[in-house]
Design a protein around this motif. Structure first.
Motif, PDB file in Angstrom:
ATOM      1  N   ALA A 123      -0.700   2.524   6.636  1.00 38.73           N
ATOM      2  CA  ALA A 123      -0.689   1.943   7.980  1.00 38.73           C
ATOM      3  C   ALA A 123      -0.541   0.430   7.913  1.00 38.73           C
ATOM      4  CB  ALA A 123      -1.968   2.305   8.731  1.00 38.73           C
ATOM      5  N   HIS A 124      -0.894  -0.163   6.768  1.00 42.62           N
ATOM      6  CA  HIS A 124      -0.817  -1.613   6.585  1.00 42.62           C
ATOM      7  C   HIS A 124       0.419  -2.003   5.781  1.00 42.62           C
ATOM      8  CE1 HIS A 124      -4.830  -1.366   8.141  1.00 42.62           C
ATOM      9  NE2 HIS A 124      -5.273  -0.725   7.079  1.00 42.62           N
ATOM     10  N   LEU A 125       1.462  -1.199   5.897  1.00 43.10           N
ATOM     11  CA  LEU A 125       2.684  -1.374   5.115  1.00 43.10           C
ATOM     12  C   LEU A 125       3.215  -2.801   5.149  1.00 43.10           C
ATOM     13  CD1 LEU A 125       5.238  -0.182   3.652  1.00 43.10           C
ATOM     14  CD2 LEU A 125       6.152   0.271   5.939  1.00 43.10           C
ATOM     15  N   LYS A 126       3.497  -3.305   6.316  1.00 42.52           N
ATOM     16  CA  LYS A 126       4.176  -4.601   6.446  1.00 42.52           C
ATOM     17  C   LYS A 126       3.337  -5.740   5.879  1.00 42.52           C
ATOM     18  CE  LYS A 126       6.511  -7.464   9.917  1.00 42.52           C
ATOM     19  NZ  LYS A 126       6.862  -7.569  11.364  1.00 42.52           N
ATOM     20  N   SER A 127       2.040  -5.742   6.174  1.00 36.67           N
ATOM     21  CA  SER A 127       1.171  -6.826   5.721  1.00 36.67           C
ATOM     22  C   SER A 127       1.094  -6.898   4.205  1.00 36.67           C
ATOM     23  CB  SER A 127      -0.241  -6.653   6.300  1.00 36.67           C
ATOM     24  OG  SER A 127      -0.223  -6.765   7.697  1.00 36.67           O
ATOM     25  N   PHE A 128       0.953  -5.736   3.556  1.00 36.08           N
ATOM     26  CA  PHE A 128       0.780  -5.749   2.107  1.00 36.08           C
ATOM     27  C   PHE A 128       2.105  -5.951   1.367  1.00 36.08           C
ATOM     28  CE2 PHE A 128      -3.412  -4.355   3.180  1.00 36.08           C
ATOM     29  CZ  PHE A 128      -4.181  -4.961   2.197  1.00 36.08           C
ATOM     30  N   LEU A 129       3.209  -5.574   1.982  1.00 37.04           N
ATOM     31  CA  LEU A 129       4.488  -5.922   1.373  1.00 37.04           C
ATOM     32  C   LEU A 129       4.658  -7.437   1.380  1.00 37.04           C
ATOM     33  CD1 LEU A 129       7.040  -3.244   2.681  1.00 37.04           C
ATOM     34  CD2 LEU A 129       5.900  -3.357   0.465  1.00 37.04           C
ATOM     35  N   ARG A 130       4.323  -8.070   2.493  1.00 38.96           N
ATOM     36  CA  ARG A 130       4.426  -9.526   2.564  1.00 38.96           C
ATOM     37  C   ARG A 130       3.488 -10.201   1.576  1.00 38.96           C
ATOM     38  NH1 ARG A 130       5.468 -11.648   8.772  1.00 38.96           N
ATOM     39  NH2 ARG A 130       7.498 -10.632   9.023  1.00 38.96           N
ATOM     40  N   LEU A 131       2.300  -9.624   1.414  1.00 43.31           N
ATOM     41  CA  LEU A 131       1.342 -10.176   0.460  1.00 43.31           C
ATOM     42  C   LEU A 131       1.929 -10.193  -0.942  1.00 43.31           C
ATOM     43  CD1 LEU A 131      -1.598 -11.210   0.131  1.00 43.31           C
ATOM     44  CD2 LEU A 131      -2.264  -8.862  -0.345  1.00 43.31           C
ATOM     45  N   HIS A 132       2.802  -9.221  -1.220  1.00 44.37           N
ATOM     46  CA  HIS A 132       3.435  -9.136  -2.536  1.00 44.37           C
ATOM     47  C   HIS A 132       4.843  -9.734  -2.539  1.00 44.37           C
ATOM     48  CE1 HIS A 132       0.388  -6.753  -4.703  1.00 44.37           C
ATOM     49  NE2 HIS A 132       0.095  -6.287  -3.511  1.00 44.37           N
ATOM     50  N   GLY A 133       5.116 -10.547  -1.546  1.00 41.16           N
ATOM     51  CA  GLY A 133       6.370 -11.293  -1.527  1.00 41.16           C
ATOM     52  C   GLY A 133       7.585 -10.513  -1.099  1.00 41.16           C
ATOM     53  N   VAL A 134       7.383  -9.400  -0.406  1.00 42.20           N
ATOM     54  CA  VAL A 134       8.506  -8.556   0.009  1.00 42.20           C
ATOM     55  C   VAL A 134       8.589  -8.499   1.528  1.00 42.20           C
ATOM     56  CG1 VAL A 134       9.460  -6.215  -0.016  1.00 42.20           C
ATOM     57  CG2 VAL A 134       8.377  -7.144  -2.071  1.00 42.20           C
ATOM     58  N   ARG A 135       9.751  -8.845   2.060  1.00 46.20           N
ATOM     59  CA  ARG A 135       9.959  -8.791   3.502  1.00 46.20           C
ATOM     60  C   ARG A 135      10.940  -7.699   3.913  1.00 46.20           C
ATOM     61  NH1 ARG A 135       7.921 -12.763   6.693  1.00 46.20           N
ATOM     62  NH2 ARG A 135       6.848 -14.457   5.605  1.00 46.20           N
ATOM     63  N   GLY A 186      15.593  -4.035 -10.342  1.00 47.67           N
ATOM     64  CA  GLY A 186      15.041  -3.265  -9.245  1.00 47.67           C
ATOM     65  C   GLY A 186      13.539  -3.398  -9.166  1.00 47.67           C
ATOM     66  N   ARG A 187      12.976  -2.938  -8.046  1.00 45.52           N
ATOM     67  CA  ARG A 187      11.525  -3.054  -7.866  1.00 45.52           C
ATOM     68  C   ARG A 187      11.011  -1.888  -7.033  1.00 45.52           C
ATOM     69  NH1 ARG A 187       8.236  -8.274  -5.281  1.00 45.52           N
ATOM     70  NH2 ARG A 187       6.146  -7.573  -5.879  1.00 45.52           N
ATOM     71  N   LEU A 188       9.818  -1.405  -7.388  1.00 46.17           N
ATOM     72  CA  LEU A 188       9.163  -0.321  -6.654  1.00 46.17           C
ATOM     73  C   LEU A 188       7.729  -0.706  -6.361  1.00 46.17           C
ATOM     74  CD1 LEU A 188       8.982   2.613  -5.570  1.00 46.17           C
ATOM     75  CD2 LEU A 188       8.359   3.325  -7.889  1.00 46.17           C
ATOM     76  N   LEU A 189       7.358  -0.603  -5.094  1.00 46.41           N
ATOM     77  CA  LEU A 189       5.972  -0.794  -4.678  1.00 46.41           C
ATOM     78  C   LEU A 189       5.466   0.523  -4.122  1.00 46.41           C
ATOM     79  CD1 LEU A 189       7.757  -3.515  -3.560  1.00 46.41           C
ATOM     80  CD2 LEU A 189       5.400  -4.372  -3.502  1.00 46.41           C
ATOM     81  N   ALA A 190       4.243   0.890  -4.469  1.00 46.78           N
ATOM     82  CA  ALA A 190       3.683   2.163  -4.025  1.00 46.78           C
ATOM     83  C   ALA A 190       2.329   1.939  -3.383  1.00 46.78           C
ATOM     84  CB  ALA A 190       3.558   3.129  -5.197  1.00 46.78           C
ATOM     85  N   PHE A 191       2.007   2.789  -2.407  1.00 46.31           N
ATOM     86  CA  PHE A 191       0.727   2.736  -1.705  1.00 46.31           C
ATOM     87  C   PHE A 191      -0.042   4.023  -1.960  1.00 46.31           C
ATOM     88  CE2 PHE A 191       3.073  -0.439   0.503  1.00 46.31           C
ATOM     89  CZ  PHE A 191       2.189  -1.231   1.214  1.00 46.31           C
ATOM     90  N   ASP A 192      -1.350   3.936  -2.083  1.00 45.94           N
ATOM     91  CA  ASP A 192      -2.230   5.099  -2.037  1.00 45.94           C
ATOM     92  C   ASP A 192      -3.640   4.630  -1.749  1.00 45.94           C
ATOM     93  OD1 ASP A 192      -3.686   7.622  -2.591  1.00 45.94           O
ATOM     94  OD2 ASP A 192      -1.715   8.242  -3.334  1.00 45.94           O
ATOM     95  N   GLN A 193      -4.270   5.249  -0.746  1.00 47.68           N
ATOM     96  CA  GLN A 193      -5.629   4.857  -0.374  1.00 47.68           C
ATOM     97  C   GLN A 193      -6.691   5.573  -1.193  1.00 47.68           C
ATOM     98  OE1 GLN A 193      -6.639   6.174   3.652  1.00 47.68           O
ATOM     99  NE2 GLN A 193      -5.075   7.771   3.531  1.00 47.68           N
ATOM    100  N   ASP A 194      -6.287   6.593  -1.952  1.00 54.62           N
ATOM    101  CA  ASP A 194      -7.219   7.367  -2.765  1.00 54.62           C
ATOM    102  C   ASP A 194      -7.396   6.685  -4.115  1.00 54.62           C
ATOM    103  OD1 ASP A 194      -8.661   9.218  -4.222  1.00 54.62           O
ATOM    104  OD2 ASP A 194      -7.505  10.943  -3.527  1.00 54.62           O
ATOM    105  N   ALA A 195      -8.620   6.300  -4.440  1.00 52.27           N
ATOM    106  CA  ALA A 195      -8.886   5.595  -5.698  1.00 52.27           C
ATOM    107  C   ALA A 195      -8.504   6.424  -6.914  1.00 52.27           C
ATOM    108  CB  ALA A 195     -10.363   5.198  -5.771  1.00 52.27           C
ATOM    109  N   ASP A 196      -8.570   7.758  -6.801  1.00 59.15           N
ATOM    110  CA  ASP A 196      -8.205   8.613  -7.941  1.00 59.15           C
ATOM    111  C   ASP A 196      -6.748   8.395  -8.360  1.00 59.15           C
ATOM    112  OD1 ASP A 196     -10.728   9.618  -7.870  1.00 59.15           O
ATOM    113  OD2 ASP A 196     -10.183  11.614  -7.154  1.00 59.15           O
ATOM    114  N   ALA A 197      -5.891   8.066  -7.388  1.00 54.10           N
ATOM    115  CA  ALA A 197      -4.475   7.877  -7.697  1.00 54.10           C
ATOM    116  C   ALA A 197      -4.241   6.654  -8.569  1.00 54.10           C
ATOM    117  CB  ALA A 197      -3.671   7.747  -6.407  1.00 54.10           C
ATOM    118  N   LEU A 198      -5.173   5.711  -8.576  1.00 50.06           N
ATOM    119  CA  LEU A 198      -5.013   4.504  -9.387  1.00 50.06           C
ATOM    120  C   LEU A 198      -4.957   4.835 -10.869  1.00 50.06           C
ATOM    121  CD1 LEU A 198      -7.477   2.077  -7.526  1.00 50.06           C
ATOM    122  CD2 LEU A 198      -5.038   2.470  -7.100  1.00 50.06           C
TER     123      LEU A 198
END
Length: 306
Positions: free
Chosen positions: A76-88, A47-59
């Motif tokens: 808001a950039h969901l689709k682009s960054f999923l593709r960047l990580h090889g996920v369609r 399995g695989r999990l990708l997560a987004f957060d724009q707040d640097a504190d969350a890193l």
């Protein structure tokens, strides 16, 4: 994760995602990682999990797991960054909207009116515009429109007028200065409610929250597989209305279109006919859950669109 909120309706969110152990999932609001950790517990080594957060504190809460990827970007950039990580395509998406307890508690961020601090309100501190800049630059009518639209304040014009009067004497740069500027317009015994509405309006404007939500929802049906689940938790009516309309009709206006035979032309099947709310047991230990509304939908199979 201790400085972040307890994950709201954790069991309901996991059930809503209907997790397949070998699937690919996305948590677009990582925060303290509570929901993400629960997803990972249900995934197999494949399995695989990708997560987004724009707040640097969350890193700082990133999970050390080869199945996990944390993306420091706005959802808001969901689709682009999923593709960047090889996920369609993905099997499920979870969004827990709103502000974390950590952001409220961090006085330097300006998310709360309860402590004095810079009037900032940026979730992503890489962006330039702060709440102080908006409060000090918008003309009275535009400021009133913002407070009415995003804060749903009944006395938006009066508040805007007082803010504009106060900033003529000195720029409004802190949360306390803003509170003092509108103090006489806060109804007795409703001070906190009206201040919360004021700060909500500014936060939505600073972060472009509703536009980002629209973009993410539209992209979600492009990346979710047929049968994939969309699980969204919102905390105020403006967000919930967008989510409800989108899940029901495929658009944000709530206009249901039908084909020649009267079948609804929608990309999603609504799983939760009504918004799911927290159980009394959770409300006793997690105050943030009180305003939460959870909605679940599933992407239709191709034959259902014919």
């Amino acid at each position: 994760m201790s400085e972040y909120h307890l994950p709201v309706m954790l069991t309901e969110c996991m059930e809503g995602l209907n997790i397949h152990p070998d699937g690919i999932y996305v948590d677009v609001t990582f925060g303290g990682g509570g929901h993400s950790r629960a997803i990972l517990e249900r995934l197999s080594p494949e399995g695989r999990l990708l997560a987004f957060d724009q707040d640097a504190d969350a890193l700082n809460n990133a999970i050390d797991d080869p199945r996990f990827t944390l993306i420091h970007e706005n959802f808001a950039h969901l689709k682009s960054f999923l593709r960047l990580h090889g996920v369609r395509q993905i099997d499920g998406l979870l969004a827990d909207l709103g502000v974390s307890s950590h952001q409220f508690d961090e006085g330097s961020r300006g998310f709360t009116f309860r402590t004095d601090g810079p009037l900032d309100l940026r979730m992503d501190r890489r962006q330039e515009v702060t709440a102080a800049q908006i409060v000090n630059s918008l003309d009275e009518s535009d400021l009133a429109r913002l407070l009415r639209l995003y804060g749903e304040l009944p006395n938006a014009m009066a508040m805007a007028r007082s803010i504009c009067a106060a900033r003529k004497l000195a720029p409004i740069e802190t949360t306390l200065q803003l509170r003092e500027a509108v103090q006489r317009h806060l109804p007795r015994q409703q001070e906190n409610k009206f201040l919360a509405m004021l700060f909500q309006a500014l936060r939505i404007e600073v972060n472009g929250e509703l536009d980002a939500l629209r973009q993410m929802l539209q992209q979600s049906i492009q990346v979710l597989k047929p049968g994939g689940r969309l699980v969204v938790m919102s905390y105020h009516s403006l967000e919930d209305r967008l989510v409800k309309n989108f899940m029901k009709t495929g658009n944000f206006e709530g206009n249901l279109e039908k084909d020649f035979y009267g079948n609804p032309l929608t990309p999603l099947n609504v799983i939760s006919r009504k918004a799911i709310t927290a159980q009394p047991e959770e409300l006793e230990i997690n105050n943030r859950a009180r305003s939460a509304k959870l909605r679940i939908a599933e992407v239709k199979q191709p034959k259902e669109n014919n």
